[in-house]
Design a protein around this motif. Structure first.
Motif, PDB file in Angstrom:
ATOM      1  N   GLU A 322       0.298  51.482 -10.431  1.00  0.00           N
ATOM      2  CA  GLU A 322      -0.016  52.340 -11.573  1.00  0.00           C
ATOM      3  C   GLU A 322      -0.325  51.550 -12.835  1.00  0.00           C
ATOM      4  OE1 GLU A 322       3.138  55.146 -12.095  1.00  0.00           O
ATOM      5  OE2 GLU A 322       2.783  55.923 -10.072  1.00  0.00           O
ATOM      6  N   THR A 323       0.502  50.541 -13.102  1.00  0.00           N
ATOM      7  CA  THR A 323       0.337  49.848 -14.373  1.00  0.00           C
ATOM      8  C   THR A 323      -0.689  48.717 -14.291  1.00  0.00           C
ATOM      9  OG1 THR A 323       2.084  48.329 -13.846  1.00  0.00           O
ATOM     10  CG2 THR A 323       2.719  50.302 -15.038  1.00  0.00           C
ATOM     11  N   ALA A 324      -0.968  48.284 -13.091  1.00  0.00           N
ATOM     12  CA  ALA A 324      -1.923  47.189 -12.873  1.00  0.00           C
ATOM     13  C   ALA A 324      -1.608  45.957 -13.724  1.00  0.00           C
ATOM     14  CB  ALA A 324      -3.356  47.670 -13.138  1.00  0.00           C
ATOM     15  N   ARG A 325      -0.303  45.778 -14.025  1.00  0.00           N
ATOM     16  CA  ARG A 325       0.082  44.605 -14.822  1.00  0.00           C
ATOM     17  C   ARG A 325       0.056  43.340 -13.974  1.00  0.00           C
ATOM     18  NH1 ARG A 325       4.152  47.460 -17.592  1.00  0.00           N
ATOM     19  NH2 ARG A 325       5.576  46.809 -15.973  1.00  0.00           N
ATOM     20  N   ALA A 326       0.419  43.511 -12.723  1.00  0.00           N
ATOM     21  CA  ALA A 326       0.412  42.353 -11.831  1.00  0.00           C
ATOM     22  C   ALA A 326      -0.035  42.834 -10.455  1.00  0.00           C
ATOM     23  CB  ALA A 326       1.806  41.755 -11.760  1.00  0.00           C
ATOM     24  N   GLY A 327      -0.201  41.872  -9.546  1.00  0.00           N
ATOM     25  CA  GLY A 327      -0.725  42.211  -8.223  1.00  0.00           C
ATOM     26  C   GLY A 327       0.299  42.877  -7.324  1.00  0.00           C
ATOM     27  N   LYS A 328      -0.050  42.950  -6.056  1.00  0.00           N
ATOM     28  CA  LYS A 328       0.775  43.593  -5.047  1.00  0.00           C
ATOM     29  C   LYS A 328       2.112  42.859  -4.855  1.00  0.00           C
ATOM     30  CE  LYS A 328      -0.511  44.648  -0.461  1.00  0.00           C
ATOM     31  NZ  LYS A 328       0.569  45.477  -0.127  1.00  0.00           N
ATOM     32  N   VAL A 329       3.130  43.603  -4.447  1.00  0.00           N
ATOM     33  CA  VAL A 329       4.380  42.953  -4.046  1.00  0.00           C
ATOM     34  C   VAL A 329       4.146  42.411  -2.634  1.00  0.00           C
ATOM     35  CG1 VAL A 329       6.822  43.249  -3.577  1.00  0.00           C
ATOM     36  CG2 VAL A 329       5.757  44.552  -5.411  1.00  0.00           C
ATOM     37  N   GLU A 330       4.120  41.110  -2.512  1.00  0.00           N
ATOM     38  CA  GLU A 330       3.767  40.533  -1.207  1.00  0.00           C
ATOM     39  C   GLU A 330       4.894  39.744  -0.576  1.00  0.00           C
ATOM     40  OE1 GLU A 330       0.238  38.149  -1.246  1.00  0.00           O
ATOM     41  OE2 GLU A 330      -0.899  39.701  -2.326  1.00  0.00           O
ATOM     42  N   TRP A 331       5.877  39.343  -1.393  1.00  0.00           N
ATOM     43  CA  TRP A 331       6.870  38.414  -0.886  1.00  0.00           C
ATOM     44  C   TRP A 331       8.279  38.942  -1.030  1.00  0.00           C
ATOM     45  CZ3 TRP A 331       5.370  33.952   1.476  1.00  0.00           C
ATOM     46  CH2 TRP A 331       4.034  33.573   1.286  1.00  0.00           C
ATOM     47  N   PHE A 332       9.100  38.494  -0.124  1.00  0.00           N
ATOM     48  CA  PHE A 332      10.510  38.843  -0.149  1.00  0.00           C
ATOM     49  C   PHE A 332      11.321  37.550  -0.231  1.00  0.00           C
ATOM     50  CE2 PHE A 332      14.369  39.430   2.506  1.00  0.00           C
ATOM     51  CZ  PHE A 332      15.048  40.217   1.597  1.00  0.00           C
ATOM     52  N   LEU A 333      12.114  37.441  -1.292  1.00  0.00           N
ATOM     53  CA  LEU A 333      12.897  36.214  -1.506  1.00  0.00           C
ATOM     54  C   LEU A 333      14.245  36.306  -0.802  1.00  0.00           C
ATOM     55  CD1 LEU A 333      13.498  33.551  -3.250  1.00  0.00           C
ATOM     56  CD2 LEU A 333      14.676  35.122  -4.775  1.00  0.00           C
ATOM     57  N   GLN A 334      14.608  35.270  -0.102  1.00  0.00           N
ATOM     58  CA  GLN A 334      15.913  35.249   0.559  1.00  0.00           C
ATOM     59  C   GLN A 334      16.588  33.926   0.212  1.00  0.00           C
ATOM     60  OE1 GLN A 334      17.368  37.568   2.486  1.00  0.00           O
ATOM     61  NE2 GLN A 334      18.324  36.641   4.259  1.00  0.00           N
ATOM     62  N   GLY A 335      17.819  33.988  -0.278  1.00  0.00           N
ATOM     63  CA  GLY A 335      18.509  32.764  -0.709  1.00  0.00           C
ATOM     64  C   GLY A 335      19.251  32.070   0.426  1.00  0.00           C
ATOM     65  N   THR A 336      18.640  32.052   1.595  1.00  0.00           N
ATOM     66  CA  THR A 336      19.291  31.461   2.766  1.00  0.00           C
ATOM     67  C   THR A 336      19.452  29.953   2.611  1.00  0.00           C
ATOM     68  OG1 THR A 336      17.707  32.897   3.826  1.00  0.00           O
ATOM     69  CG2 THR A 336      19.221  31.706   5.264  1.00  0.00           C
ATOM     70  N   LEU A 337      20.616  29.444   2.947  1.00  0.00           N
ATOM     71  CA  LEU A 337      20.839  28.001   2.885  1.00  0.00           C
ATOM     72  C   LEU A 337      20.690  27.381   4.266  1.00  0.00           C
ATOM     73  CD1 LEU A 337      24.010  27.506   0.738  1.00  0.00           C
ATOM     74  CD2 LEU A 337      21.681  28.080   0.089  1.00  0.00           C
ATOM     75  N   TYR A 338      20.627  26.091   4.234  1.00  0.00           N
ATOM     76  CA  TYR A 338      20.526  25.366   5.501  1.00  0.00           C
ATOM     77  C   TYR A 338      21.664  25.747   6.453  1.00  0.00           C
ATOM     78  CZ  TYR A 338      19.891  21.969   8.917  1.00  0.00           C
ATOM     79  OH  TYR A 338      19.697  21.408  10.130  1.00  0.00           O
ATOM     80  N   ALA A 339      22.881  25.849   5.887  1.00  0.00           N
ATOM     81  CA  ALA A 339      24.037  26.149   6.737  1.00  0.00           C
ATOM     82  C   ALA A 339      23.898  27.503   7.432  1.00  0.00           C
ATOM     83  CB  ALA A 339      25.316  26.108   5.914  1.00  0.00           C
TER      84      ALA A 339
END
Ligand code: XMP
Length: 529
Positions: A322-339
């Motif tokens: 609606e606002t066209a302020r930024a592009g599509k939501v394309e990514w999902f952030l996950q704070g996964t660690l190596y462990a």
């Protein structure tokens, strides 16, 4: 970068840790990795140990291309046997005696400029840790023996002219003296890796990588919990792409006293992160009504969490349109660690599920494959916990948050033995607040790895004033642990423990008993459920 190929040993990840302690950057991938698929060229390869025998059907092998790159290779234990097996077929058999534990290694200087490099700077003997049954039957062609023990003639081998080395001992284990020096000889002297890795490089490199990956327009969403991992990941995204990153905090109603408010303050005010709080407590308590079985609780919470999160993700997407302020939501952030990844990274696949930790499994799958169709971004996946903490400090996250004990995704629900109701959660919140505040006041918070109060909804008798009361039981737990795979109960000064108990019984209405859990893990787990 040094590439470590993992054959499933319990200690493979320690190879990485040791290399990084030398400021040499290393990455670990499963042994099934095809080198052609890498978009970077390693300076050397370490083949880890593993539980299999090279002569078994289906024993894990390695991409033969490792020999074509002309870069140095070090095989450790299984990795050493595999090298010998590949170079000189059928060269490994079961030994008569298992060699397990600490032993003395004899180092042989063979007068070869190539072969002698691995133990350069070492004396003739070295105290080392071994754990193997299989052994090499003879030297592969072109190889010399650089080390042996009483039971193992070929405990260390090296090619006369090519940079290929194999050792039966485990240099990554602390019981091996100078294990790090062996790895330093390999990585720095033999591979020529530059020991210039530090957290600062990581920040810059990661920010550049994220910007390139996400591009100029796309948006990213991610769940935050107030814990150090998700906060560090969120802060990094903010640094990289500003307000195109949206953090979502799902208030499950199962968080600790004032926690939601504190997370809001830290993320929004202190770190300037774009945050939405979704109040889901009604839905969570509704779905948890009458449920007492731990895994059932976890499943309900995991699913409800994802339902709410996905809805919010879709709302952000609509808003963006609606606002066209930024592009599509394309990514999902996950704070996964190596462990968190160790088990799923390993070629064996996840080992037996003792508890299903929903924050690792369910959410990304649904975000990627469900309605939202997002791509996964995991900027911390190469880091260990202490590295994330160092990173967090560097990103300006305050010390209290950086050092915070972990808190499980399902929250207080798995700290109530019995039904999860608002009233029960309230009891845990109050008791936990007293417990943790007193631990902090005593200045011992950082001496333990995790501490919390839990509720047993069974009832115990007590006397208060002149009357007999019948109330519930608070269970206190505090542990020390290096990796949360094993843990020891924290040894409180007894007087402090008594003071804590007294305050909880006096101040939390409905509690008549307080007990302290002294169980180690194993056999106990850290959480009660
Ligand atoms: P256990 O109880 O398995 O806990 O000894 C080891 C560590 O994991 C945390 N834990 C969880 N974390 N979801 C999480 O996000 C879960 O379902 C879960 N269960 C346990 C626990 O707090 C400890 O740090």
């Amino acid at each position: 970068t040094v590439l470590v190929l993992d054959f499933g040993s319990q200690t493979s990840h320690l190879i990485l840790r040791r290399l990084r302690s030398l400021n040499v950057y290393a990455e670990m991938l499963p042994c099934t990795t095809k080198l052609a698929e890498l978009d970077w060229k390693p300076v050397g390869i370490v083949l880890s140990g593993g539980p299999s025998s090279v002569y078994d059907d289906g024993a894990p092998g390695v991409d033969p291309a490792i020999f074509d790159l002309g870069i140095p290779i070090l095989g450790i234990c299984y990795g050493c046997q595999l090298l010998a097996w590949l170079i000189n077929d059928k060269n490994v058999a079961r030994g008569e005696a298992r060699e397990y534990g600490e032993t003395d290694l004899n180092i042989h200087k063979v007068g070869s400029a190539n072969a002698d490099r691995l133990f350069e700077g070492f004396d003739d003997t070295l105290h080392v840790f071994m754990s193997h049954f299989d052994k090499l039957m003879h030297l592969p062609e072109g190889f010399v023996t650089i080390a042996s023990t009483k039971n193992t003639a070929y405990a260390g081998i090296a090619h006369e002219s090519k940079p290929i080395f194999g050792i039966q001992l485990h240099p990554e284990i602390s019981h091996t003296n100078r294990g790090t020096d062996i790895l330093a000889n390999f990585a720095i002297k033999i591979c020529g890796a530059r020991p210039n890795w530090e957290m600062g490089n990581f920040t810059e490199r990661e920010i550049i990588r994220i910007r390139k990956l996400v591009g100029e327009n796309a948006q990213v969403i991610g769940a935050v919990s107030g814990g150090v991992d998700s906060t560090v990941a969120a802060r990094l995204m903010k640094e990289a792409i500003g307000d195109r990153f949206h953090a979502i905090l799902v208030d499950t109603g199962l968080m600790r006293l004032n926690e939601c408010q504190q997370v809001k303050e830290t993320l929004q005010q202190h770190l300037g992160i774009n945050l939405t709080i979704v109040d889901g407590s009604e839905l969570f308590f509704g779905r948890l009504a009458g449920v007492t079985e731990p895994e059932r609780k976890r499943k309900i919470i995991g699913e409800t969490f994802i339902d709410l999160f996905e809805k919010e993700a879709i709302r952000i997407e609509e808003e963006a349109k609606e606002t066209a302020r930024a592009g599509k939501v394309e990514w999902f952030l996950q704070g996964t660690l190596y462990a968190d990844l160790i088990e799923s990274l390993s070629f064996k696949g996840p080992s037996a599920t003792i508890k299903s930790h929903h924050n690792v499994g369910g959410l990304p799958a649904r975000m990627m494959n469900g309605q939202a169709q997002l791509k996964l971004i995991e900027p911390l996946r190469e880091l260990f916990k202490d590295e994330v903490r160092a990173f967090g400090r560097q990103l300006g996250i305050h010390e209290e948050l950086v050092m915070r004990h972990p808190f499980p995704g399902p929250g207080i629900a798995i700290r109530i033995l019995g039904e999860v109701t608002r009233e029960n959660v309230e009891l845990v919140r109050q008791a936990d607040h007293i417990f943790i505040s007193m631990i902090r006041e005593a200045g011992i918070y950082d001496q333990m790895s995790q501490a919390y109060a839990a509720l047993d909804t069974n009832r115990a008798v007590g006397v208060m004033g002149d009357s007999r009361v019948y109330g519930m039981i608070i269970i206190l737990r505090a542990v020390t642990s290096v990796d949360f795979m094993s843990a020891e109960p924290f040894e409180f000064p007894f007087q402090l423990l008594k003071n804590i108990c007294r305050r909880i019984v006096n101040e939390v209405d409905g509690i008549t008993r307080v007990v302290y859990d002294c169980t180690s893990k194993p056999p106990g787990t850290i959480e009660l459920e």
